[in-house]
Design a protein around this motif. Sequence first.
Motif, PDB file in Angstrom:
ATOM      1  N   TYR A  87      -5.559  -0.021  11.084  1.00 33.79           N
ATOM      2  CA  TYR A  87      -4.633   0.632  11.779  1.00 33.79           C
ATOM      3  C   TYR A  87      -3.656   2.192  11.614  1.00 33.79           C
ATOM      4  CZ  TYR A  87      -3.003  -4.655  10.104  1.00 33.79           C
ATOM      5  OH  TYR A  87      -3.192  -6.072   9.667  1.00 33.79           O
ATOM      6  N   GLY A  88      -4.606   2.184  12.491  1.00 30.59           N
ATOM      7  CA  GLY A  88      -4.909   3.913  12.291  1.00 30.59           C
ATOM      8  C   GLY A  88      -4.673   4.617  11.773  1.00 30.59           C
ATOM      9  N   GLU A  89      -4.518   4.622  10.402  1.00 32.89           N
ATOM     10  CA  GLU A  89      -4.440   6.232   8.906  1.00 32.89           C
ATOM     11  C   GLU A  89      -6.056   5.497   8.651  1.00 32.89           C
ATOM     12  OE1 GLU A  89      -4.281   9.085   7.151  1.00 32.89           O
ATOM     13  OE2 GLU A  89      -3.161   8.261   9.116  1.00 32.89           O
ATOM     14  N   HIS A  90      -7.154   6.451   8.653  1.00 30.82           N
ATOM     15  CA  HIS A  90      -8.821   6.588   8.220  1.00 30.82           C
ATOM     16  C   HIS A  90      -8.098   6.148   6.972  1.00 30.82           C
ATOM     17  CE1 HIS A  90     -12.615   6.953   7.748  1.00 30.82           C
ATOM     18  NE2 HIS A  90     -12.217   8.202   6.985  1.00 30.82           N
ATOM     19  N   HIS A  91      -9.293   5.165   6.541  1.00 24.81           N
ATOM     20  CA  HIS A  91      -9.145   5.253   4.945  1.00 24.81           C
ATOM     21  C   HIS A  91     -10.446   4.619   4.430  1.00 24.81           C
ATOM     22  CE1 HIS A  91      -8.213   0.837   6.614  1.00 24.81           C
ATOM     23  NE2 HIS A  91      -8.742   0.865   5.474  1.00 24.81           N
ATOM     24  N   HIS A  92     -10.655   4.674   3.049  1.00 24.74           N
ATOM     25  CA  HIS A  92     -11.921   4.713   2.176  1.00 24.74           C
ATOM     26  C   HIS A  92     -11.778   2.956   1.490  1.00 24.74           C
ATOM     27  CE1 HIS A  92     -14.667   7.433   3.930  1.00 24.74           C
ATOM     28  NE2 HIS A  92     -13.323   8.272   3.384  1.00 24.74           N
ATOM     29  N   HIS A  93     -12.932   2.615   0.252  1.00 22.06           N
ATOM     30  CA  HIS A  93     -12.302   1.122  -0.122  1.00 22.06           C
ATOM     31  C   HIS A  93     -13.057   1.103  -1.342  1.00 22.06           C
ATOM     32  CE1 HIS A  93     -12.216  -0.321   3.594  1.00 22.06           C
ATOM     33  NE2 HIS A  93     -11.068  -1.019   3.861  1.00 22.06           N
ATOM     34  N   SER A 130     -18.588   7.533   5.961  1.00 20.42           N
ATOM     35  CA  SER A 130     -18.418   6.189   5.384  1.00 20.42           C
ATOM     36  C   SER A 130     -18.452   7.004   3.710  1.00 20.42           C
ATOM     37  CB  SER A 130     -19.619   5.481   4.911  1.00 20.42           C
ATOM     38  OG  SER A 130     -19.900   4.388   4.547  1.00 20.42           O
ATOM     39  N   PHE A 131     -17.456   6.317   2.935  1.00 18.32           N
ATOM     40  CA  PHE A 131     -17.503   6.858   1.446  1.00 18.32           C
ATOM     41  C   PHE A 131     -16.617   5.258   1.073  1.00 18.32           C
ATOM     42  CE2 PHE A 131     -14.565   8.638  -2.088  1.00 18.32           C
ATOM     43  CZ  PHE A 131     -15.801   9.116  -3.284  1.00 18.32           C
ATOM     44  N   GLU A 132     -17.536   4.922  -0.129  1.00 24.53           N
ATOM     45  CA  GLU A 132     -16.876   3.976  -0.906  1.00 24.53           C
ATOM     46  C   GLU A 132     -17.335   3.954  -2.462  1.00 24.53           C
ATOM     47  OE1 GLU A 132     -15.611   2.594   1.603  1.00 24.53           O
ATOM     48  OE2 GLU A 132     -16.206   2.638   2.253  1.00 24.53           O
ATOM     49  N   LEU A 133     -16.007   3.763  -3.231  1.00 28.69           N
ATOM     50  CA  LEU A 133     -16.255   3.568  -4.765  1.00 28.69           C
ATOM     51  C   LEU A 133     -16.386   2.274  -5.485  1.00 28.69           C
ATOM     52  CD1 LEU A 133     -13.348   5.943  -5.287  1.00 28.69           C
ATOM     53  CD2 LEU A 133     -15.726   6.966  -5.139  1.00 28.69           C
ATOM     54  N   PHE A 134     -17.724   2.441  -6.016  1.00 31.23           N
ATOM     55  CA  PHE A 134     -18.128   0.673  -6.293  1.00 31.23           C
ATOM     56  C   PHE A 134     -17.733   1.017  -8.400  1.00 31.23           C
ATOM     57  CE2 PHE A 134     -20.082   1.381  -2.472  1.00 31.23           C
ATOM     58  CZ  PHE A 134     -20.068   0.233  -1.871  1.00 31.23           C
TER      59      PHE A 134
END
Length: 159
Positions: A87-93, A130-134
């Motif tokens: 959707y255009g905006e870079h994000h993480h999860h 890549s940056f994801e929080l678990f």
Amino acid sequence: MKGSQVLERLRKSGYKITPQRQEILNALLGSGINIPQSAEEIHKKVIEKYPHISLDTVYRNLQVLTDLEIVSKLNLQDGKNRYELNYGEHHHHLICLKCGAAEAIEFCPFKSVDIKKIEEEKKFEIRRHSFELFGYCKICRHQPEGTEPGTFEGTDDQE
């Protein structure tokens, strides 16, 4: 990115807008919530309308959409790649270790990092990150060990 923008990008890149490709995009759009899905999950949705489409066809189309940066391919550390529309905006999860739910966080902590300095110091050209929080989602963090994801056999006084 809107559906019409996706279709226009495909056309400009020389790809046909096939009904199957449109259905893959519809599966990614889902209910309007951008939840990363595996190719198998997308395939299950697509075969409801196109029962003869193969999983391989879904993978090939997802690769095309990834190459065109219409779709992002995510590795959420569970052995399966997941896909979501850009959707255009870079994000993480935030990713639940029990049920696998992934929720977008709308910021990137690397925006404050001096990428050029790291590249110069380490003699390394950075192409992506890549940056994801678990952890555990609201539902799973209160479940006793051994219960199925998304089910809870406790009392109603839980959060």
